[in-house]
Design a protein around this motif. Sequence first.
Motif, PDB file in Angstrom:
ATOM      1  N   VAL A  61     -28.459 -16.745   1.683  1.00 53.98           N
ATOM      2  CA  VAL A  61     -27.593 -17.582   0.849  1.00 53.98           C
ATOM      3  C   VAL A  61     -27.336 -18.929   1.520  1.00 53.98           C
ATOM      4  O   VAL A  61     -27.011 -19.005   2.702  1.00 53.98           O
ATOM      5  CB  VAL A  61     -26.265 -16.860   0.530  1.00 53.98           C
ATOM      6  CG1 VAL A  61     -25.275 -17.802  -0.148  1.00 53.98           C
ATOM      7  CG2 VAL A  61     -26.553 -15.652  -0.361  1.00 53.98           C
ATOM      8  N   VAL A  62     -27.487 -19.990   0.762  1.00 56.36           N
ATOM      9  CA  VAL A  62     -27.322 -21.346   1.266  1.00 56.36           C
ATOM     10  C   VAL A  62     -25.943 -21.881   0.910  1.00 56.36           C
ATOM     11  O   VAL A  62     -25.301 -22.567   1.698  1.00 56.36           O
ATOM     12  CB  VAL A  62     -28.423 -22.263   0.684  1.00 56.36           C
ATOM     13  CG1 VAL A  62     -28.212 -23.711   1.110  1.00 56.36           C
ATOM     14  CG2 VAL A  62     -29.806 -21.766   1.100  1.00 56.36           C
ATOM     15  N   ALA A  63     -25.506 -21.580  -0.312  1.00 54.82           N
ATOM     16  CA  ALA A  63     -24.209 -22.090  -0.754  1.00 54.82           C
ATOM     17  C   ALA A  63     -23.744 -21.323  -1.979  1.00 54.82           C
ATOM     18  O   ALA A  63     -24.553 -20.718  -2.685  1.00 54.82           O
ATOM     19  CB  ALA A  63     -24.298 -23.572  -1.093  1.00 54.82           C
ATOM     20  N   VAL A  64     -22.442 -21.351  -2.186  1.00 52.77           N
ATOM     21  CA  VAL A  64     -21.874 -20.842  -3.435  1.00 52.77           C
ATOM     22  C   VAL A  64     -20.931 -21.930  -3.944  1.00 52.77           C
ATOM     23  O   VAL A  64     -20.038 -22.363  -3.209  1.00 52.77           O
ATOM     24  CB  VAL A  64     -21.104 -19.520  -3.225  1.00 52.77           C
ATOM     25  CG1 VAL A  64     -20.477 -19.059  -4.548  1.00 52.77           C
ATOM     26  CG2 VAL A  64     -22.014 -18.438  -2.674  1.00 52.77           C
ATOM     27  N   PHE A  65     -21.175 -22.396  -5.162  1.00 54.93           N
ATOM     28  CA  PHE A  65     -20.333 -23.453  -5.712  1.00 54.93           C
ATOM     29  C   PHE A  65     -19.445 -22.915  -6.833  1.00 54.93           C
ATOM     30  O   PHE A  65     -19.882 -22.074  -7.630  1.00 54.93           O
ATOM     31  CB  PHE A  65     -21.188 -24.596  -6.274  1.00 54.93           C
ATOM     32  CG  PHE A  65     -21.998 -25.296  -5.217  1.00 54.93           C
ATOM     33  CD1 PHE A  65     -21.374 -26.081  -4.257  1.00 54.93           C
ATOM     34  CD2 PHE A  65     -23.386 -25.160  -5.181  1.00 54.93           C
ATOM     35  CE1 PHE A  65     -22.118 -26.727  -3.276  1.00 54.93           C
ATOM     36  CE2 PHE A  65     -24.137 -25.799  -4.207  1.00 54.93           C
ATOM     37  CZ  PHE A  65     -23.501 -26.585  -3.250  1.00 54.93           C
ATOM     38  N   VAL A  70     -16.989 -29.133  -7.766  1.00 52.04           N
ATOM     39  CA  VAL A  70     -17.692 -30.005  -8.718  1.00 52.04           C
ATOM     40  C   VAL A  70     -16.956 -31.324  -8.867  1.00 52.04           C
ATOM     41  O   VAL A  70     -15.762 -31.355  -9.156  1.00 52.04           O
ATOM     42  CB  VAL A  70     -17.833 -29.311 -10.092  1.00 52.04           C
ATOM     43  CG1 VAL A  70     -18.549 -30.225 -11.071  1.00 52.04           C
ATOM     44  CG2 VAL A  70     -18.573 -27.999  -9.937  1.00 52.04           C
ATOM     45  N   ASP A  71     -17.678 -32.425  -8.658  1.00 56.01           N
ATOM     46  CA  ASP A  71     -17.061 -33.748  -8.755  1.00 56.01           C
ATOM     47  C   ASP A  71     -17.520 -34.507 -10.001  1.00 56.01           C
ATOM     48  O   ASP A  71     -17.519 -35.721 -10.036  1.00 56.01           O
ATOM     49  CB  ASP A  71     -17.371 -34.559  -7.489  1.00 56.01           C
ATOM     50  CG  ASP A  71     -18.869 -34.586  -7.211  1.00 56.01           C
ATOM     51  OD1 ASP A  71     -19.652 -34.084  -8.054  1.00 56.01           O
ATOM     52  OD2 ASP A  71     -19.270 -35.102  -6.156  1.00 56.01           O
ATOM     53  N   TRP A  90     -18.294 -27.934 -15.945  1.00 59.16           N
ATOM     54  CA  TRP A  90     -19.617 -27.514 -15.452  1.00 59.16           C
ATOM     55  C   TRP A  90     -19.569 -26.066 -14.992  1.00 59.16           C
ATOM     56  O   TRP A  90     -20.498 -25.297 -15.251  1.00 59.16           O
ATOM     57  CB  TRP A  90     -20.064 -28.438 -14.330  1.00 59.16           C
ATOM     58  CG  TRP A  90     -20.365 -29.809 -14.874  1.00 59.16           C
ATOM     59  CD1 TRP A  90     -19.482 -30.834 -15.033  1.00 59.16           C
ATOM     60  CD2 TRP A  90     -21.605 -30.252 -15.411  1.00 59.16           C
ATOM     61  NE1 TRP A  90     -20.115 -31.896 -15.630  1.00 59.16           N
ATOM     62  CE2 TRP A  90     -21.421 -31.588 -15.862  1.00 59.16           C
ATOM     63  CE3 TRP A  90     -22.871 -29.673 -15.539  1.00 59.16           C
ATOM     64  CZ2 TRP A  90     -22.449 -32.324 -16.444  1.00 59.16           C
ATOM     65  CZ3 TRP A  90     -23.906 -30.426 -16.096  1.00 59.16           C
ATOM     66  CH2 TRP A  90     -23.690 -31.733 -16.544  1.00 59.16           C
ATOM     67  N   LEU A  91     -18.493 -25.741 -14.278  1.00 61.54           N
ATOM     68  CA  LEU A  91     -18.248 -24.346 -13.899  1.00 61.54           C
ATOM     69  C   LEU A  91     -16.809 -24.073 -14.309  1.00 61.54           C
ATOM     70  O   LEU A  91     -15.966 -24.975 -14.237  1.00 61.54           O
ATOM     71  CB  LEU A  91     -18.428 -24.147 -12.395  1.00 61.54           C
ATOM     72  CG  LEU A  91     -19.849 -24.392 -11.851  1.00 61.54           C
ATOM     73  CD1 LEU A  91     -19.851 -24.329 -10.320  1.00 61.54           C
ATOM     74  CD2 LEU A  91     -20.847 -23.392 -12.419  1.00 61.54           C
ATOM     75  N   ARG A 269     -28.999 -32.354  -5.187  1.00 58.32           N
ATOM     76  CA  ARG A 269     -28.499 -33.521  -4.465  1.00 58.32           C
ATOM     77  C   ARG A 269     -27.488 -33.104  -3.399  1.00 58.32           C
ATOM     78  O   ARG A 269     -27.506 -33.567  -2.279  1.00 58.32           O
ATOM     79  CB  ARG A 269     -27.864 -34.503  -5.451  1.00 58.32           C
ATOM     80  CG  ARG A 269     -27.557 -35.851  -4.811  1.00 58.32           C
ATOM     81  CD  ARG A 269     -27.128 -36.885  -5.817  1.00 58.32           C
ATOM     82  NE  ARG A 269     -25.863 -36.521  -6.428  1.00 58.32           N
ATOM     83  CZ  ARG A 269     -25.201 -37.308  -7.263  1.00 58.32           C
ATOM     84  NH1 ARG A 269     -25.698 -38.490  -7.599  1.00 58.32           N
ATOM     85  NH2 ARG A 269     -24.069 -36.931  -7.777  1.00 58.32           N
ATOM     86  N   LYS A 270     -26.632 -32.189  -3.795  1.00 57.76           N
ATOM     87  CA  LYS A 270     -25.559 -31.751  -2.905  1.00 57.76           C
ATOM     88  C   LYS A 270     -26.098 -31.144  -1.613  1.00 57.76           C
ATOM     89  O   LYS A 270     -25.607 -31.418  -0.527  1.00 57.76           O
ATOM     90  CB  LYS A 270     -24.715 -30.709  -3.651  1.00 57.76           C
ATOM     91  CG  LYS A 270     -23.470 -30.288  -2.943  1.00 57.76           C
ATOM     92  CD  LYS A 270     -22.313 -31.184  -3.324  1.00 57.76           C
ATOM     93  CE  LYS A 270     -21.036 -30.740  -2.651  1.00 57.76           C
ATOM     94  NZ  LYS A 270     -20.007 -31.779  -2.749  1.00 57.76           N
TER      95      LYS A 270
END
Lengths: 766, 273
Positions: A61-65, A70-71, A90-91, A269-270
């Motif tokens: 796992v790299v990330a959980v958003f 979210v910006d 978005w979420l 991008r993030k």
Amino acid sequence: MSILGNRVLRREDPKFLTTGGTYVDDLPLEGAVHIVYVRSPMAHARIHSIDSTEALRSPGVVAVFTAAEVDLPPMPPGAPFANPAMVRPWLADGVVRFVGDLVAAVVAETREQAMDAAELVLVDYEPFPVVIDPEAAAGSDILVHEAAGTNVVLRMPEDLVSVGMVPPEAATEPPEMFAGCEVVVRQRIVNQRVAPCPLEVRAAASRWDDGHLTQWTTTQAPHGVKASLAQIFGLADDQVRAVAPDVGGGFGAKIGAYPEELFVAWIARKIGRPARWVETRSESMLSLGHGRAQVQLAELGGTRDGRLLAYKLSVIQDAGAYPAFGAFLPLMTRTMLTGVYDIERVYFADTSVATNTNPTVAYRGAGRPEATAAIERMVDIFAAEIGMDPAEVRRKNLVGRDRFPFTTPTGTTYDVGDYEAALDRVLEAAGYSELRAEQQRRREAGEAKQLGIGLSTYVEITNGIPGSEFGSVEVLADGRARVRTGTSPHGQGHVTSWSQLVADQLGIAIEDVEVIHGDTDLVPRGVGTFGSKSLQSGGVAVFQAAEQVVDKARKLAAELLEANPNDIELDKQSGRFQVAGTPSASKTWAELARASGDGGLSAEVDFAASGATFPFGAHLVVAEVDTETGGVTLKRIVAVDDAGRLVNPLIAEGQIHGGLAQGVAQALMEEMCYDEQGNPITANLADYEFVSAAELPSFETYSMETPTPINPLGAKGIGESGTIGSTPAVQNAVCDALRHLGVRHVDMPTSPLRVWKAIEQAKGKS
Amino acid sequence: MIPAPFDYVRVGSLDEAISALVEHGEDAKLLAGGHSLLPLMKLRLATPSVLIDIGPVRELSYVVDAGDHVAIGALTRHHDLHHDPVAVSQVPLLSMVAGKIGDPQVRHRGTIGGSLTHADPASDLPAAVLALGGTLVARGPAGERQIPADAFFSGFLESALAPDEVLTEIRVPKAVGGHAYQKFVRRAQDWAIVGSVVARVGDRVGVALVNMGPTPLRALAVEQALAEGASAAEAAERAAEGLEPPSDNNATAEFRRHLARVLTRRALAEAGV
Ligand SMILES: Cc1cc2nc3c(=O)[nH]c(=O)nc-3n(C[C@H](O)[C@H](O)[C@H](O)COP(=O)(O)OP(=O)(O)OC[C@H]3O[C@@H](n4cnc5c(N)ncnc54)[C@H](O)[C@@H]3O)c2cc1C
């Protein structure tokens, strides 16, 4: 001799039938991470907390958003006039609004790892009461969007009147609407929610290179995706490229870009790596936009001798949780309200409402099938009420062939038509009187399997959204031609048809025409493919560009051959320009292209038609209904369709075949169902009755070709006609089989359960 | 549509399969055709930690004439059962029913053993084996035992097999007389909304129903009525007696009861009862 009108085999097919296409998920993308979205299992709930700790520890796992990271501002509703407070985060931002709503994004090295980790994201939901039934939504205290203060998304005609799209008189029901009507029939009709089910599910991949974004996506409109991305990420035109590789079907549901797809670019991008996402079939059933979803109250009045005088349709459109284009589609229902009939007084009203369900979008026909289904069903009900043959009632009320252009009471101007010829043709081809005799025999014998004969005479609108489409043609130094088109085919065979158009003009072999589409770097402008618009907009653009290239070449040949341009003729057999009378003095396309220099022999056209076109036809369906089990077997489907001039009858037939199958699917089989808590109960292809070839009879298709004056090809759209025409014909056939038992109406899909219940109910009444 | 992680073991013989079951315990599942198990795993409704693939155990794929009965290896695929000459001539009902399962892909993968063990009340072969009065043969570490079909389906998706047992063979009496299977579906490849199987075995008429309760089951009231001399039409009226069929999107319980009566009447007529 022109090759237009020939049954040229699809150039696309050898690849698809052998090695297969290359879809977004097939594209190699080095170093890409994989995204799996965590979706809400609840239709309406508050999120108290999201705990990603376990998920973050999971392998790969790299990330959980979640919403916290979210910006981006939430997305405004995707329908004109929609209540602006019905935005989509978005979420999920504290509240989830349908089963499938996006809650978190898990990013991992492999898709499998992301999927395992997604299971470990712990979300604490507090269930809210739900609003699922669209008929209850407007008056409900339960609000899908608290901030909106209402579940009403938009209203017609009020909203249309407010901007002058329709005259103020249309705002209210005409006084004495049904005056002079000896008979008025009323029916509540459900045009059920369906799932588009393209074979290729949604997928997207994003890569950033020094501030430049490339987005691969399965879409019907790559330039639209590019525009969305540019807007969301504040990018200039040359900083973003959208590519639609092979696309495995869309049916309207892939016109816009979905949050799941656009968000891939945000994630890429993030975290500074390419990212990709592909949904599962189950996800697709939950959250690819659904179609239709109207509840209609229809009233039709007329005289006992069969003259229709007044028609009123009140619609409740289910928009789902986040209003998208589906909320606005009742406009198209209004546009085609009276169909092929000349009815003097009409009234149309719509309330589009938000519910705790998946958003609705365009789906093959998009608002027009709903109009056709309503009026065609009502004409049958009216005919039954006055005891007249439904074919006869139709004939008495068709707009006559001498009345075009014809403007309907809702202000739609039909280009050209011959509805009576289509009706005659279908009745004759089907052997209507023999069918009625067989029906009568079975009724008298009281057989378990009764025969139903269903008619539908339809007209629909294609290329209905004003605007232009791009097409260019260039002849290359080797004598081949290169076409760029703003349309974005995903099964429609544009490569073949556009090659035919160019070959016809240039005398260059079809195999030597290359057609480029679906890449915003290679095609400067474009609108895409939907609304049965492509041939009559993008095809015409290519056709006209080819004409211009011929003109340029003729002038150049004249110069080189030292002749008058008027004396230069193009021999399309050999692809040579020659001086009339002296064929030995000639120039080939290759010679001319070389002489003209790079790009010299090319032309670009943005073709904007002066209006929409209105394909029409008549469909007849013979259904056998088992009155003991409620089972329906289709015996025959006879379809007469008029799409104007056909460039390639084989491709037109393919569109009709698919359209007929999809029409049958809605009438007989498919319905996306939610239970009272908003849980989808037809969320996979075992439970969702996706039609298969075995349920379909061999199609009997006939074409009429009444050219439209709207474009130089005389072509109208054909992509949606089959669906629009066949759906009511099937439903009418099922109802017709049961009429003598006292059954008046069976809603779609006319499943065994519904048919059986209708018979039982009629028995109870008698 | 990606299953949870699991280990995969491939075995080449029945004995290896049993040892593997003993070794891996209750979290292990046998994998035959995979056409019931894998869909559940992909939806993560089943999450076995070990799959024991018995696909290579070809010794369990056969249809043989065993004198008074026909013996069918548990790994016999639906397609093979449908076309097998012994099945076609000695138990034509079973062969015909196998041909009505799903679609060609399903029939080329699915096995009779998997279908029976999965014990889905909506599946076709269990009802056929019940109507025929078949016997199932199971092998475990303690040896072999025979289980009458009547005692095999113990609950919803539950069979009488112990976790360390393998179903090896299905035995059905030869039945060359009238038979019928009325399978009511909306789509050709679907599971039955309701189905009614009729088999004449000697002078007995066996009737079994599909999707009419938590397990594949016999229509005992119909069988009894027939045994007592009722007409086929009268007997069929009792098809739903005592049954609690499920309600779902395709049919309410009441509609299922109605269908059971209609389909049983038709099946009895077709079988010449
Ligand atoms: C699209 C589709 C349509 C279908 N339509 C129908 C239909 O119309 N009618 C119908 O009846 N079925 C239908 N099926 C199910 C199909 O018949 C399956 O093949 C069958 O039910 C299971 O057999 P299998 O060999 O695939 O078993 P598997 O899926 O491999 O196993 C099923 C279960 O049985 C266990 N098992 C398997 N073999 C043995 C054994 N020898 N001993 C002990 N345990 C064992 C497994 O551990 C597992 O728990 C359909 C399936 C699909 C995917």
